[in-house]
Design a protein around this motif. Sequence first.
Motif, PDB file in Angstrom:
ATOM      1  N   LEU A 179      82.194  86.415  15.355  1.00 27.13           N
ATOM      2  CA  LEU A 179      82.700  85.682  15.323  1.00 27.13           C
ATOM      3  C   LEU A 179      84.020  86.398  16.305  1.00 27.13           C
ATOM      4  N   ASN A 180      84.383  87.648  15.286  1.00 27.12           N
ATOM      5  CA  ASN A 180      85.798  88.511  15.344  1.00 27.12           C
ATOM      6  C   ASN A 180      85.829  88.892  16.813  1.00 27.12           C
ATOM      7  N   TYR A 181      85.392  89.426  17.386  1.00 30.95           N
ATOM      8  CA  TYR A 181      84.472  89.945  18.549  1.00 30.95           C
ATOM      9  C   TYR A 181      85.114  88.933  19.465  1.00 30.95           C
ATOM     10  N   VAL A 182      84.347  87.907  19.305  1.00 30.09           N
ATOM     11  CA  VAL A 182      83.380  86.942  20.434  1.00 30.09           C
ATOM     12  C   VAL A 182      85.183  87.605  21.437  1.00 30.09           C
ATOM     13  N   SER A 183      86.575  86.668  20.817  1.00 29.09           N
ATOM     14  CA  SER A 183      87.839  85.865  21.026  1.00 29.09           C
ATOM     15  C   SER A 183      88.192  86.852  22.187  1.00 29.09           C
ATOM     16  N   ARG A 184      88.175  88.292  21.915  1.00 25.10           N
ATOM     17  CA  ARG A 184      89.015  89.738  22.468  1.00 25.10           C
ATOM     18  C   ARG A 184      87.766  90.244  23.660  1.00 25.10           C
ATOM     19  N   PHE A 185      86.819  90.495  23.148  1.00 24.17           N
ATOM     20  CA  PHE A 185      85.617  90.426  24.339  1.00 24.17           C
ATOM     21  C   PHE A 185      86.306  89.909  25.407  1.00 24.17           C
ATOM     22  N   ALA A 186      86.010  88.172  25.344  1.00 17.45           N
ATOM     23  CA  ALA A 186      85.912  87.594  25.957  1.00 17.45           C
ATOM     24  C   ALA A 186      87.583  87.149  27.009  1.00 17.45           C
ATOM     25  N   SER A 187      88.197  87.810  26.065  1.00 14.22           N
ATOM     26  CA  SER A 187      89.966  87.623  27.018  1.00 14.22           C
ATOM     27  C   SER A 187      90.011  89.338  27.484  1.00 14.22           C
ATOM     28  N   GLU A 188      89.081  90.680  27.326  1.00 15.94           N
ATOM     29  CA  GLU A 188      88.958  91.487  28.032  1.00 15.94           C
ATOM     30  C   GLU A 188      88.090  91.437  29.313  1.00 15.94           C
ATOM     31  N   LEU A 189      87.237  90.512  29.107  1.00 10.85           N
ATOM     32  CA  LEU A 189      86.255  89.877  29.949  1.00 10.85           C
ATOM     33  C   LEU A 189      86.945  88.876  31.517  1.00 10.85           C
ATOM     34  N   GLN A 190      87.806  88.121  30.724  1.00  9.90           N
ATOM     35  CA  GLN A 190      88.405  87.452  31.185  1.00  9.90           C
ATOM     36  C   GLN A 190      87.960  85.778  31.626  1.00  9.90           C
ATOM     37  N   LEU A 191      87.519  85.959  30.487  1.00 15.06           N
ATOM     38  CA  LEU A 191      86.525  84.425  30.556  1.00 15.06           C
ATOM     39  C   LEU A 191      87.141  83.324  30.517  1.00 15.06           C
ATOM     40  N   ARG A 192      86.815  82.136  30.446  1.00  7.61           N
ATOM     41  CA  ARG A 192      88.002  80.865  30.925  1.00  7.61           C
ATOM     42  C   ARG A 192      87.405  80.331  29.245  1.00  7.61           C
ATOM     43  N   ALA A 193      88.121  79.456  28.683  1.00  8.31           N
ATOM     44  CA  ALA A 193      87.868  79.169  27.855  1.00  8.31           C
ATOM     45  C   ALA A 193      86.788  78.235  26.857  1.00  8.31           C
ATOM     46  N   HIS A 194      86.782  77.435  27.788  1.00  9.85           N
ATOM     47  CA  HIS A 194      85.203  77.094  27.237  1.00  9.85           C
ATOM     48  C   HIS A 194      84.811  78.409  27.411  1.00  9.85           C
ATOM     49  N   THR A 195      84.293  79.166  28.311  1.00 11.92           N
ATOM     50  CA  THR A 195      83.503  79.830  27.927  1.00 11.92           C
ATOM     51  C   THR A 195      82.948  80.750  26.823  1.00 11.92           C
ATOM     52  N   GLN A 196      84.378  80.704  26.457  1.00 12.35           N
ATOM     53  CA  GLN A 196      84.460  81.401  25.173  1.00 12.35           C
ATOM     54  C   GLN A 196      84.352  81.080  24.255  1.00 12.35           C
ATOM     55  N   SER A 197      84.393  79.195  24.051  1.00 13.38           N
ATOM     56  CA  SER A 197      84.070  78.811  23.023  1.00 13.38           C
ATOM     57  C   SER A 197      82.937  78.571  22.993  1.00 13.38           C
ATOM     58  N   LYS A 198      82.221  78.542  24.463  1.00 14.86           N
ATOM     59  CA  LYS A 198      80.670  78.330  24.094  1.00 14.86           C
ATOM     60  C   LYS A 198      79.901  79.566  22.837  1.00 14.86           C
ATOM     61  N   ALA A 199      80.742  80.343  23.940  1.00 11.89           N
ATOM     62  CA  ALA A 199      79.693  82.145  22.938  1.00 11.89           C
ATOM     63  C   ALA A 199      80.140  81.838  21.585  1.00 11.89           C
ATOM     64  N   LEU A 200      81.239  81.071  20.755  1.00  6.73           N
ATOM     65  CA  LEU A 200      81.883  80.881  19.312  1.00  6.73           C
ATOM     66  C   LEU A 200      80.718  80.122  19.509  1.00  6.73           C
ATOM     67  N   ASP A 201      80.141  78.636  19.591  1.00  9.55           N
ATOM     68  CA  ASP A 201      79.241  78.596  18.981  1.00  9.55           C
ATOM     69  C   ASP A 201      78.059  78.876  18.783  1.00  9.55           C
ATOM     70  N   ILE A 202      77.921  79.958  19.864  1.00 13.53           N
ATOM     71  CA  ILE A 202      75.789  80.244  19.931  1.00 13.53           C
ATOM     72  C   ILE A 202      76.510  81.374  18.774  1.00 13.53           C
ATOM     73  N   VAL A 203      76.971  81.802  18.352  1.00 15.75           N
ATOM     74  CA  VAL A 203      76.963  83.058  17.377  1.00 15.75           C
ATOM     75  C   VAL A 203      77.429  82.058  16.569  1.00 15.75           C
ATOM     76  N   GLN A 204      78.492  81.027  15.876  1.00 17.36           N
ATOM     77  CA  GLN A 204      77.720  80.611  15.165  1.00 17.36           C
ATOM     78  C   GLN A 204      76.508  79.506  14.396  1.00 17.36           C
ATOM     79  N   ILE A 205      75.788  79.133  15.425  1.00 20.59           N
ATOM     80  CA  ILE A 205      74.358  78.456  15.190  1.00 20.59           C
ATOM     81  C   ILE A 205      73.613  80.024  14.955  1.00 20.59           C
ATOM     82  N   ALA A 206      73.355  81.161  15.736  1.00 22.95           N
ATOM     83  CA  ALA A 206      72.813  81.525  15.139  1.00 22.95           C
ATOM     84  C   ALA A 206      73.245  82.517  13.778  1.00 22.95           C
ATOM     85  N   MET A 207      74.323  82.297  13.611  1.00 20.05           N
ATOM     86  CA  MET A 207      74.898  82.816  11.894  1.00 20.05           C
ATOM     87  C   MET A 207      74.092  82.168  10.672  1.00 20.05           C
ATOM     88  N   LYS A 208      74.367  80.298  11.422  1.00 23.15           N
ATOM     89  CA  LYS A 208      73.305  79.956  10.364  1.00 23.15           C
ATOM     90  C   LYS A 208      71.650  79.339   9.907  1.00 23.15           C
TER      91      LYS A 208
END
Length: 309
Positions: free
Chosen positions: A211-240
């Motif tokens: 999760l710590n990487y997601v936001s940094r990578f997302a901003s470097e890729l200039q992805l919008r916030a909702h895309t980023q939070s989607k990625a965060l969701d995916i990671v969280q579920i994957a972790m679960k």
Amino acid sequence: MAKDLQYKKCPECAAENLTWNKDKGEVACKTCGLVLDDKLFDFGQEWREFDSDSGQSQRRTGAPLTYTQEDRGLGTEVGTKADLYKLSKKDKDRFYRLRLWQRRVSTAIESNLRLALSEIKRIVSVLTLPSYVEEEIARIYTEAVQRGLVRGHSTEAVVAGVVYAVLRMYDIPRTLNEVSDVTGIDKKKVAKNFKYVSRNLNIRTLPIDPLNYVSRFASELQLRAHTQSKALDIVQIAMKEEITSGRSPKGIAAGALYIASRIHNEKRTQAEIAKVADVTEVTVRNSYKELIENLDFLSDEIEQIKADA
DNA sequence: AAGACGAAAGTGGTTGA
DNA sequence: TCAACAACTTTCGTCTT
């Protein structure tokens, strides 16, 4: 800047003849020669220099207690002034000899620290880290020096290890590669020294959370916030679902971002993502395949995209 | 032509006998 | 200490858009 002397009279001979030796940074009685406290101006050293240098602003205003200055908090003092009164003449002589040695050891440590701290400063500025992190790096490095962990190791390599350790402690997502790049220390050595200092200073770090990487990578890729939070969701579920263990957190973050970028139609190529995540395309590929395979809802959403197209 | 894909061979780290 | 092993990388040829 006049720092108030703690004593007006010499506790030894009671003469009001105390002077502050600027060069040595100590207060001594001119009558009997007693050195009251040679660390009295511990963190004053640099202040005085800035001060006398008229016109120069004081860069460190506000935080006099800092480990980023090399003579702060150093070394065990041999005795304290409180002990001093009780001693006999003979013991006092011994005391001074010990003190002298202590000072010699200190200067060796200090010169090492001076080198290390300027290196730390450089690294911190290249990585644009907040000052409290610099402070912590300096503190831990100082501790490492005091425990003799640097002996037999290169200063730069230990610094690199400490930097990485502190980044891990504060969940600041920087890869080994990045630390390796700015320090010029081989990646393997950084990892080795990270383990070395962690072990010896009892620094506990958790495995890196993707999760710590997601936001940094997302901003470097200039992805919008909702895309980023989607990625965060995916990671969280994957972790679960426990499909993240044993995999590189960078890869997981990269894979999740790839999927999210597709779902939200902000397409980034595998190569682009691989680049910011510091992994190969293949890893991005394998990672996102793995995610889709194991997370059913994702395949539905992907189907949806395909249907729309 | 660019991007995505997958196979094959190599590397470094972990684990367990 | 060594061998097996999984994850990741590098490289490269092929398929898809």
